[in-house]
Structure formats: C-alpha cells, structure tokens
Design a protein around this motif. Structure first.
Motif, PDB file in Angstrom:
ATOM      1  N   SER A 696      90.312  41.412 -58.763  1.00 58.70           N
ATOM      2  CA  SER A 696      91.445  41.137 -57.885  1.00 58.70           C
ATOM      3  C   SER A 696      91.044  41.336 -56.432  1.00 58.70           C
ATOM      4  O   SER A 696      90.134  42.115 -56.116  1.00 58.70           O
ATOM      5  N   LEU A 697      91.756  40.648 -55.548  1.00 61.77           N
ATOM      6  CA  LEU A 697      91.444  40.700 -54.120  1.00 61.77           C
ATOM      7  C   LEU A 697      91.600  42.120 -53.575  1.00 61.77           C
ATOM      8  O   LEU A 697      90.844  42.544 -52.693  1.00 61.77           O
ATOM      9  N   ALA A 698      92.549  42.875 -54.104  1.00 63.45           N
ATOM     10  CA  ALA A 698      92.768  44.247 -53.630  1.00 63.45           C
ATOM     11  C   ALA A 698      91.575  45.144 -53.932  1.00 63.45           C
ATOM     12  O   ALA A 698      91.408  46.188 -53.300  1.00 63.45           O
ATOM     13  N   GLN A 699      90.751  44.750 -54.909  1.00 65.74           N
ATOM     14  CA  GLN A 699      89.587  45.566 -55.264  1.00 65.74           C
ATOM     15  C   GLN A 699      88.283  45.025 -54.682  1.00 65.74           C
ATOM     16  O   GLN A 699      87.205  45.515 -55.010  1.00 65.74           O
ATOM     17  N   VAL A 700      88.396  44.069 -53.783  1.00 61.82           N
ATOM     18  CA  VAL A 700      87.199  43.618 -53.062  1.00 61.82           C
ATOM     19  C   VAL A 700      86.934  44.630 -51.949  1.00 61.82           C
ATOM     20  O   VAL A 700      87.588  44.622 -50.905  1.00 61.82           O
ATOM     21  N   VAL A 815      89.733  63.644 -58.541  1.00 60.55           N
ATOM     22  CA  VAL A 815      90.389  62.726 -59.468  1.00 60.55           C
ATOM     23  C   VAL A 815      89.323  61.815 -60.065  1.00 60.55           C
ATOM     24  O   VAL A 815      88.180  61.772 -59.597  1.00 60.55           O
ATOM     25  N   LEU A 816      89.704  61.093 -61.091  1.00 58.54           N
ATOM     26  CA  LEU A 816      88.773  60.225 -61.794  1.00 58.54           C
ATOM     27  C   LEU A 816      88.139  59.233 -60.817  1.00 58.54           C
ATOM     28  O   LEU A 816      88.830  58.538 -60.083  1.00 58.54           O
ATOM     29  N   ASN A 817      86.813  59.214 -60.809  1.00 54.67           N
ATOM     30  CA  ASN A 817      86.094  58.281 -59.933  1.00 54.67           C
ATOM     31  C   ASN A 817      86.135  56.895 -60.562  1.00 54.67           C
ATOM     32  O   ASN A 817      85.497  56.655 -61.570  1.00 54.67           O
ATOM     33  N   ARG A 818      86.914  56.011 -59.986  1.00 57.55           N
ATOM     34  CA  ARG A 818      87.101  54.684 -60.558  1.00 57.55           C
ATOM     35  C   ARG A 818      87.032  53.655 -59.441  1.00 57.55           C
ATOM     36  O   ARG A 818      86.981  54.006 -58.267  1.00 57.55           O
ATOM     37  N   PRO A 819      87.022  52.371 -59.795  1.00 56.22           N
ATOM     38  CA  PRO A 819      87.045  51.359 -58.734  1.00 56.22           C
ATOM     39  C   PRO A 819      88.259  51.549 -57.843  1.00 56.22           C
ATOM     40  O   PRO A 819      89.391  51.688 -58.329  1.00 56.22           O
ATOM     41  N   GLY A 820      88.033  51.591 -56.540  1.00 55.63           N
ATOM     42  CA  GLY A 820      89.129  51.797 -55.595  1.00 55.63           C
ATOM     43  C   GLY A 820      89.653  50.479 -55.070  1.00 55.63           C
ATOM     44  O   GLY A 820      89.079  49.408 -55.300  1.00 55.63           O
ATOM     45  N   THR A 821      90.756  50.575 -54.347  1.00 55.45           N
ATOM     46  CA  THR A 821      91.351  49.399 -53.730  1.00 55.45           C
ATOM     47  C   THR A 821      91.242  49.515 -52.216  1.00 55.45           C
ATOM     48  O   THR A 821      90.916  50.578 -51.683  1.00 55.45           O
ATOM     49  N   THR A 822      91.549  48.426 -51.526  1.00 57.00           N
ATOM     50  CA  THR A 822      91.385  48.413 -50.072  1.00 57.00           C
ATOM     51  C   THR A 822      92.283  49.440 -49.386  1.00 57.00           C
ATOM     52  O   THR A 822      91.944  49.942 -48.312  1.00 57.00           O
ATOM     53  N   ASP A 823      93.442  49.768 -49.986  1.00 54.01           N
ATOM     54  CA  ASP A 823      94.313  50.749 -49.337  1.00 54.01           C
ATOM     55  C   ASP A 823      93.937  52.188 -49.709  1.00 54.01           C
ATOM     56  O   ASP A 823      94.629  53.128 -49.319  1.00 54.01           O
ATOM     57  N   GLN A 824      92.834  52.357 -50.451  1.00 59.15           N
ATOM     58  CA  GLN A 824      92.345  53.699 -50.784  1.00 59.15           C
ATOM     59  C   GLN A 824      91.028  54.015 -50.074  1.00 59.15           C
ATOM     60  O   GLN A 824      90.465  55.094 -50.264  1.00 59.15           O
ATOM     61  N   GLU A 825      90.557  53.106 -49.249  1.00 57.42           N
ATOM     62  CA  GLU A 825      89.290  53.336 -48.551  1.00 57.42           C
ATOM     63  C   GLU A 825      89.450  54.459 -47.529  1.00 57.42           C
ATOM     64  O   GLU A 825      90.456  54.541 -46.829  1.00 57.42           O
ATOM     65  N   VAL A 826      88.437  55.316 -47.429  1.00 60.68           N
ATOM     66  CA  VAL A 826      88.448  56.352 -46.405  1.00 60.68           C
ATOM     67  C   VAL A 826      87.376  56.071 -45.354  1.00 60.68           C
ATOM     68  O   VAL A 826      87.459  56.538 -44.222  1.00 60.68           O
TER      69      VAL A 826
END
Length: 857
Positions: A696-700, A815-826
């Motif tokens: 999904s685009l949110a996970q790019v 927390v569980l290290n999983r694929p993040g989304t663009t709104d979770q980037e630090v």
C-alpha cells in the motif's frame, strides 16, 4: 587543549537519523558550530546519514561524508583525511559511543588526534556509572552506589544488600537506553537479560532507586582556564521515575531555596573541573525534598534537549560560545555578534521570565505502545511556553502542544474517580489535563502532591488557573476579566469558547479596551544591559520591546513541536525556505514553539517569536509586524482557512498534501517534476519500496533512485508524467505515481498525482545537488529565473545509486518491530553508492538492510 592555531581541520561526528532521544537539536548546534569554525579558518568535515540535516547543506561536498555513523566509517575517515581533532559531542550519545570505541581500540592515540571537549579518561566514564562514580567520589560528590554485575547470579547475590525497588542499567550501551525500575526479582531478571544484550561489555549496574526525588538539571559551559558559567537550572515537574524527556520541565527552577540551588551550581562546577570538560556540560541531580540531600544521576558533556532549552529560553548563545571554547579560547575573550554586549559570554544569564516545556508523544500513531510514563523515554518532541508567570508559561505550552488547533483544551471529565486516581499514580501522556481535572473535583494540592510526588507549588499554580477560568465564566464580555485572563495565558479561542462567541468578537472587545499584547525580548541579562537579541515572547503588560522589522518582511509559521510523520523533513524545509527568503532580500520572522528546531536559531531568521501558533497569537504578530508575505505550513488547515479571509499575501509552504482526490492504493514508481509555467523539469525517477506483502502507498517508506528500469523506460515514464501534469494543470514540485496496470502486467500506468512529500523533496535535493526547497520558495515569491531553471539538467540515468529508508520508533517504544507507515516515521537514513550493494552497505544497521532487501524481493 590545543590552541586555536594548532587546529586546522576537525571531524564532527553527526547524530544520525532523528529518533526518540534526539530530534533536530544536534543539527541546530552543529550548524552554529560549523559557522564559528569557518570564521576561525578551521576546515570542518562531517559524517552523517540524515537526509534532513541542515548542517550538511552548510559545508562543501568535499567535506561531507554521507555515510552511516559507525566506528568503522569514522576510523576510515580519520585514516584517510587525518584531521587534527575529532568532535563527538554533536553526535549525542551515538557520537560519544563511537569516540569511546576509537579510544578503546587505540585509534585516537595511534593517529595522534585530539579529542575536543574532554580528555580520553573522561570520555571513558560517560554512560559508565561505576567508572564515573569513582571519579565523583574523589571530589566527595554524592552518588548512588552502583554495583556492576556480569551474570544474573551476581545480581541475585547483591539484591539483599541493595533492596527493592532497584534500578538496572546496561554499562556502555550500544544504543541510547533507559534505566529500568525493578520492584521484584522477576522484573530484575527481565531487565538484566535485556541490559546484557545492550551493553558493549555485557555488563549491567544495579543501584538503589531514588524514585520520588526531585529531578533538577544544570547546564553550564567551561573553558580551558577553568572558568565556568552556569547557563540555566532546569526543574522537572515530575519526580525521578519519569524519564526527564517525558517530564514537564520548568526553568528557572521554582521550588528550590537558594541554598539548594547554590549547592547544585557548585557541584556542577566541581564536576566540570574534575572531568576537565571544555564546552557544554549538562548534569542531572536527584534531590531529596525532605532533607535537601542530592545525588548526581547523569553527566552529559554533549548537546542535548536540555542544552537546547537552556539556550532558547535564556537567549545565551550556547553553541556559538562552545565552538570558541572547543578551539581553546577563554570565556573572557570570546567575541560574540554585535547584537550581544561584550560581556555576555562571561556573564551568567539572569532571566525575568518563566519557560515551561511539555513533551509530545507518538501514541496516536502507535496505539499499541505502552502509554504509561516511566523510566523509558517515549516522547518524540516538545513545545515550550514562555511568560511572566508560571501560570502563563504552563498555559501557553499546553496550548502549543496542539491538543486542539482551535485553541480549546479537551476535557477528561469522563474519567471515573478510580480511573483518575490510577492515572495520578501511574501517569499517561494526558496527565496535565488529569491534574487539572483532579483540582476541578476538589482534590487539594496537598493530596495531589502526596499521590504524584509533584511539588505542591505547581498544584497551587494550576488551581489559580481554574480560579481565573471560573472568573471568565462568571463575567462574560467583561474587559477587566479579559485583561486578567490574557495576562495569565488564556488564548482568544479559549475565552471565546467560554463566552460562547467567536475569536473575532474577543479581538474586537480587546481592541476597544486597548488590551493588546506587549512583546518582551528573550535575552540573558533581564534588561540590565542593552542586548539586542532576536527572540521574543508575548505578555500583556505596558512596555513593548519588539519593533516592526520594516519593509519587505516575511512571516513564516513553524510546525510546532516534533511529532511522527514528516516533521524532521519539515524542519529542513522551513530552514531552507528561511535561507532563501533572506537571500531574496526579505526580513524573516519565524513563529515557532519547538525549542529543538533548527530554524529558530538566529542564524536563519531576523526575528523569532516563541508563542503558540494559533489564530489569535498569529494575528497579534501580524498586527505588529505588517508582513508583506505570510507563509503557513500545509498541515495547518484551520489557520490557512481563517487567514485566507484576510487581505494577506498568503502562501501555503510546504504545500498541503491533501489534494481532495482519493489517493491510489499502491504505487511502485514515482516521477518527480518541477513545473513552472510551461516548463517541466524532470527531477527524478525513483522506485517506491514497501515492505512485505502489503504494497500500500501508506507503507512506501523507502526510495531508490534512479529506479531499476531501462533508460528508454525511464524516459517514457517522464513523458507520461509530464502529460499527466499538464492534464491536471498542477504547478510546483509534484510527483506522478505509477503502478502496474494489472497484477501480471509489466506495463505501468499513471495512478495519481500529488505534491512531492517533504521527505522525498529533501531526498531529491541531496541526490541531485539542486536545493528544490529553495526553488519552490523562489517560485512562490516570484524570484525564480526561467533561464536558470531551463539550464538545470538532472541525470536521470546516473550510475550512482541513492537509497533513503525511513526510521521508526518501534524499538524505543518496545513494541513489535513491523513494517511502518509514513505517519509513523521518526526520521530517515540516506546512502549512496556505485551499486545497490554499496548503497545497502552504507545504511546504518542490519535491520535496515533486511527491510530494504525484503522490499525488493
């Protein structure tokens, strides 16, 4: 410490990507120190892999190493370039750890390189409690006894003598870690297993807990002649047991008596002398409120959030002074810019205002994280409020923390008494609202102080705010009440809501009654000397110290405190925009409440207002400055809508990412274009990489440029992108998204067009060598040269591969290290190479390698 003439070339170790633990304060300090080094003829080399670094824009490409900040990479640079000195303190704990390893391995001694800021013996003690305690005991500084253990059996043998609760912390951790409070054996064994893995020496310390003590911080600078100046004391409102990065912070300290303050000041200077620190030093103390006894809990001879706050709120130019001290100058000889009086560097700041910093947390974007505040830091940013009283500063900082863009505080009145008591004892991120609600329900300051271990003083101040709120409720549209409310920090929107009217009515009433803000200078002498610093805050008194800048002014609204998403990239955007505005001849005014922001440094703007970025406060600044241009960031929809109703030359920069059209579900290729009139410049063709099965685009969250396509295919996509842009009549920096026509098709089709995201814009600027932020700014202000634009040619078929990969806060939040989304980037990392393999090797760790490789399968 060598003299100025002895050092011609310095390597600065950068801090790597933004993450929990450090934001952009390291980058801000680095920019200022690089500027100082340049003036003194010192060549500066920098290693960093942060694509949003402003400091990397300030140096020549030949002095820049865009590589992962690792010991091996730093060693290679030292051997290749042979600098005279290395400066680790601008890399935070990462820089300190790398310097420690270089000392331990003998590289610093073998190469004859000087460590700036501290001797090797001191460097070895940072983050090593047992070694540091030994030094502090020699000068009779009180420390919490730390026992080093290498096995769980050793720890079990010490439990009886230490007792529970106790603290476990890894010795010389590989990453920034936190103390873990253990209430029982099971807690301790869990903490030890994790700590042994994090320690470079496979060791942990056990120490007695001082949870519930006051936490006080001191920031000082010291020169080679052992002259020291205390910049500021900082008081954590929350007690020991809540990480200082998650605590509400107040400066100057409000609940210490003079004896306590002087004792901590003296201890700070003794420690600086014993450790032979040159430059900045940040020390944490645990103070027993019952008997005034204190312990040293942390010694940090590097730039930190506390140092940034001290600099912003006192007006003392900490980074500029530190840069001079590192090169051997004495405090008495430091020459500051003309806006400061001659003696500023040697004078201890005295301030006539209060500052309150409130953290911001990522729980909205990462809801599965434990939201309790404890010894593990979870905040990703903070906002600061400045006022003439504690009440005003608290309320401004709460308003600035963006609980509501409309200047209204949410209610937590739905909590049951039981839930509220639990949250008072085990606080969550909304605890300031819970404290206020408890007072509303009749709990006394004494009761709340006993429950929370927060000093009674702060509950008295919060109760005073409730008294004023009640006065507002009881006296609608009363000008005397309005004056009092505004003086103590109530915003126009808050007052309008209580009086059930709108902001315009409040402002009209204020104008008729001549209740207007006055602005006070943020300077380090409390008005004793005629300083001319550029920072201001508002209050409602008589004398106004801020005069309009004059003709050709641009007011830029910042984004406030750092949060997850593109905020680090937004800070890069804001700073580069300010630089371009100044180059275009504008007087620049920045309004921001982020104490760690790069752009708020005086180097980038002519004037800074530290006030809430809310409608009433913004209108007050506009009313005073009459700016020719007002620039609002694209995420401030309410502000944009309200300001657009006024006769202002309003620009939305960075552009709003919400196009009003549904976003495509997925995309695999992005073609970036810069469009100006009829000109369409191809900026880049990049692979858009998403992890795992979900594309999904949110996970790019990773990008590779150039895309792995044949030349002819890239050229064809550029033409299709230009056609799509023409059909949609878009302008500026845009991205055309492509995806396969079907699951089994290799043919690509346009699936969407959007403004280029801030993260990709920073990436494209670093990759192409063209600062696209500045180009976009020039387009908005009408100074873009069409001929110059036509001459820009980007090599879309470069053999150099560039990769950018997002960094997420999952490890720090446990927390569980999983694929993040663009709104979770630090934050993000960037890497270059002649092939993909080399680019992968330049990324910062194996976790990132695995993520990128998985995305390409």
């Amino acid at each position: 410490m060598p003299n100025l003439d002895d050092i011609q070339k310095v390597l600065i170790i950068g801090g790597g990507p933004t993450e929990i633990g450090h934001e952009t304060e390291l980058d801000s300090a680095m920019v200022q120190i690089i500027t100082g080094f340049k003036k003194r003829g010192v060549r500066t080399l920098v290693i960093d892999n942060n694509p949003f670094s402003v400091a990397l824009e300030e140096i020549q490409p030949t002095n820049m190493y865009v590589q992962a900040v690792t010991t091996a990479n730093v060693r290679h640079i030292l051997e290749k370039d042979q600098p005279d000195a290395v400066l680790p303190s601008l890399g935070g704990l990462l820089g300190i750890r790398i310097a420690q390893e270089l000392v331990e391995n003998g590289d610093i001694g073998r190469l004859g390189i000087t460590l700036l800021g501290m001797p090797a013996d001191t460097l070895r003690q940072i983050n090593n409690p047992a070694a540091l305690n030994a030094s502090l005991k020699e000068i009779h500084e009180p420390v919490i006894e730390a026992k080093i253990v290498a096995t769980t059996d050793e720890a079990m043998g010490l439990v009886e003598s230490i007792g529970f609760p106790l603290i476990v912390k890894p010795v010389a951790p590989r990453v920034d870690t936190n103390r873990t409070i253990c209430e029982n054996v099971d807690d301790m064994l869990t903490a030890l297993n994790q700590g042994f893995q994090q320690s470079r020496f496979d060791q942990c310390t056990l120490e007695r807990s001082v949870v519930g003590y006051k936490e006080i911080e001191m920031v000082a600078v010291r020169d080679v002649a052992d002259t020291a100046v205390l910049i500021s004391g900082l008081e954590d409102m929350d007690p020991i047991g809540i990480h200082s990065g998650d605590s509400i912070l107040v400066t100057p300290p409000q609940t210490l008596n003079d004896r306590e303050y002087q004792d901590l000041r003296d201890a700070t200077f003794r420690i600086a002398t014993e450790l032979n620190i040159v430059g900045v030093l940040h020390i944490h103390f645990a103070l027993n409120p019952a008997n005034q006894h204190f312990y040293v809990t942390k010694v940090a001879p590097y730039f930190s959030r506390g140092v940034a706050l001290a600099a912003r709120t006192t007006g003392y130019p900490v980074a500029l002074v530190t840069g001079a001290l590192l090169l051997g100058q004495r405090l008495v000889d430091v020459k500051l810019p003309s806006r400061f009086v001659k003696q500023t560097a040697i004078m201890e700041p005295t301030i006539d205002h209060i500052s309150v910093r409130i953290p911001l947390w990522p729980f909205q974007e990462v809801p599965d994280a434990d939201q309790h505040l404890d010894t593990v830091m979870k905040a990703v940013g903070s906002t600061v409020g400045i006022g003439r009283s504690v009440e005003e500063a608290i309320l401004k900082s709460v308003r600035s923390s963006q609980f509501s863009p409309r200047d209204v505080l949410p209610s937590v009145s739905n909590l049951t008494d039981g839930e509220m008591i639990r949250q008072l004892i085990h606080p969550l991120a909304n605890r300031i609202l819970v404290l206020i609600e408890a007072l509303r329900r009749g709990y006394s300051p004494e009761e709340l102080s006993e429950l929370t271990k927060i000093d009674n003083f702060y509950f008295v101040k919060l109760r005073h705010l409730l008294t004023i709120e009640k006065q507002i409720q009881d006296h609608p549209l009363d000008t005397e009440t309005l004056q009092r409310a505004r003086y103590f920090g109530f915003g126009d929107g808050m007052i309008a809501r209580i009086w059930q009217t709108d902001t315009a009515a409040i402002r009209e009433l204020s104008a008729k009654a001549a209740i207007q803000p006055t602005y006070k200078m943020i300077e380090p002498t409390a008005g004793e000397f005629l300083e001319d610093t550029s920072g201001y805050y508002s209050t409602f008194e008589y004398e106004n110290e801020s005069q309009p800048l004059g003709d050709r002014t641009a007011l830029v609204l910042g984004r406030g405190g750092n949060q997850l998403g593109p905020n680090s990239a937004a800070e890069y955007f804001t700073t580069e925009m300010l630089k371009q505005l100044k180059r275009a001849g504008y007087h620049t005014i920045l309004m921001n409440t982020n104490p760690n922001a790069v752009g708020i440094a005086p180097e980038f703007s002519d004037k800074q207002y530290v006030d809430p970025i809310q409608l009433g406060d913004v209108l007050n600044v506009i009313q005073l400055e009459h700016p020719d241009i007002v620039i609002v960031p694209g995420n401030r929809h309410y502000l944009t809508r309200e300001l657009s109703k006024l006769p202002l030359n309003l620009h939305v920069l960075p552009p709003d990412q919400e196009t009003g059209k549904p976003a495509p579900k997925s995309a695999t290729i992005g073609v970036s274009l810069f469009i100006h009139g009829q000109q369409k410049v191809a900026v880049g063709v990049m692979d858009m990489l998403a992890p795992g099965m979900n594309k999904s685009l949110a996970q790019v969250t990773a990008f590779r440029m150039p895309a792995e396509l044949p030349k002819a295919k890239r050229a064809n996509l550029v033409e299709l992108a230009k056609q799509a842009a023409s059909e949609r009549q878009m302008t500026g920096m845009i991205q055309v998204l492509f995806a396969p026509k079907s699951a089994d098709s290799a043919q690509l089709a346009v699936v969407g067009v959007r403004p280029t995201r801030l993260t990709e814009m920073a990436f494209l600027s670093k990759v192409t060598g063209v600062n696209w932020v500045r180009m976009l700014t020039r387009q908005h202000i009408g100074t873009l040269d069409e001929t110059e634009l036509a001459n820009i040619s980007v090599d879309l078929n470069s053999t150099r591969v560039a990769l950018m990969n997002a960094v997420f806060p999952f490890r720090q939040l446990h927390v569980l290290n999983r694929p993040g989304t663009t709104d979770q980037e630090v934050g993000a990392t960037i890497a270059f190479g002649s092939s993909e393999a080399l680019s992968l090797a330049n990324l910062s760790d194996t976790d990132e390698l695995d993520q990128i490789i998985n995305r390409t399968i």
